[in-house]
Design a protein around this motif. Structure first.
Motif, mmCIF file in Angstrom:
data_model
loop_
_atom_site.group_PDB
_atom_site.id
_atom_site.type_symbol
_atom_site.label_atom_id
_atom_site.label_comp_id
_atom_site.label_asym_id
_atom_site.label_seq_id
_atom_site.Cartn_x
_atom_site.Cartn_y
_atom_site.Cartn_z
ATOM 1 N N ILE A 5 0.842 -1.196 0.000
ATOM 2 C CA ILE A 5 0.000 0.000 0.000
ATOM 3 C C ILE A 5 0.877 1.246 0.000
ATOM 4 C CG2 ILE A 5 -1.704 1.331 1.328
ATOM 5 C CD1 ILE A 5 -2.851 -1.174 -0.072
ATOM 6 N N TYR A 19 -5.696 0.609 -1.920
ATOM 7 C CA TYR A 19 -6.439 -0.548 -1.416
ATOM 8 C C TYR A 19 -7.281 -1.165 -2.520
ATOM 9 C CZ TYR A 19 -5.135 0.090 3.464
ATOM 10 O OH TYR A 19 -4.440 0.174 4.625
ATOM 11 N N LYS A 52 -10.803 -0.916 5.802
ATOM 12 C CA LYS A 52 -10.405 -0.237 4.580
ATOM 13 C C LYS A 52 -10.905 1.199 4.610
ATOM 14 C CE LYS A 52 -12.136 -2.918 1.455
ATOM 15 N NZ LYS A 52 -12.459 -3.617 0.224
#
Length: 59
Positions: A5, A19, A52
């Protein structure tokens, strides 16, 4: 997964986009290698984020 990420964000993606990119790769791998679907899920779930970020890049 955090390292990936961070790398994607260093290349210019927002956190939400990074993501989403990882999710796309996960789904692609599951489609191409269905026999490994469970292992792929466990790998991504184990190293993926617990929460998330919102999909703010869709606005």
């Amino acid at each position: 997964m955090k390292e990936l990420i961070d790398k994607l964000m260093a290349e210019g993606l927002t956190e939400a986009q990074a993501y989403k990119a990882v999710e796309i790769v996960k789904n692609f791998a599951r489609e191409k290698f269905p026999i490994f679907g469970g292992a792929i899920d466990r790998l991504f779930d184990k190293y993926g984020p617990k929460d998330k970020p919102e999909d703010d890049f869709l606005d």
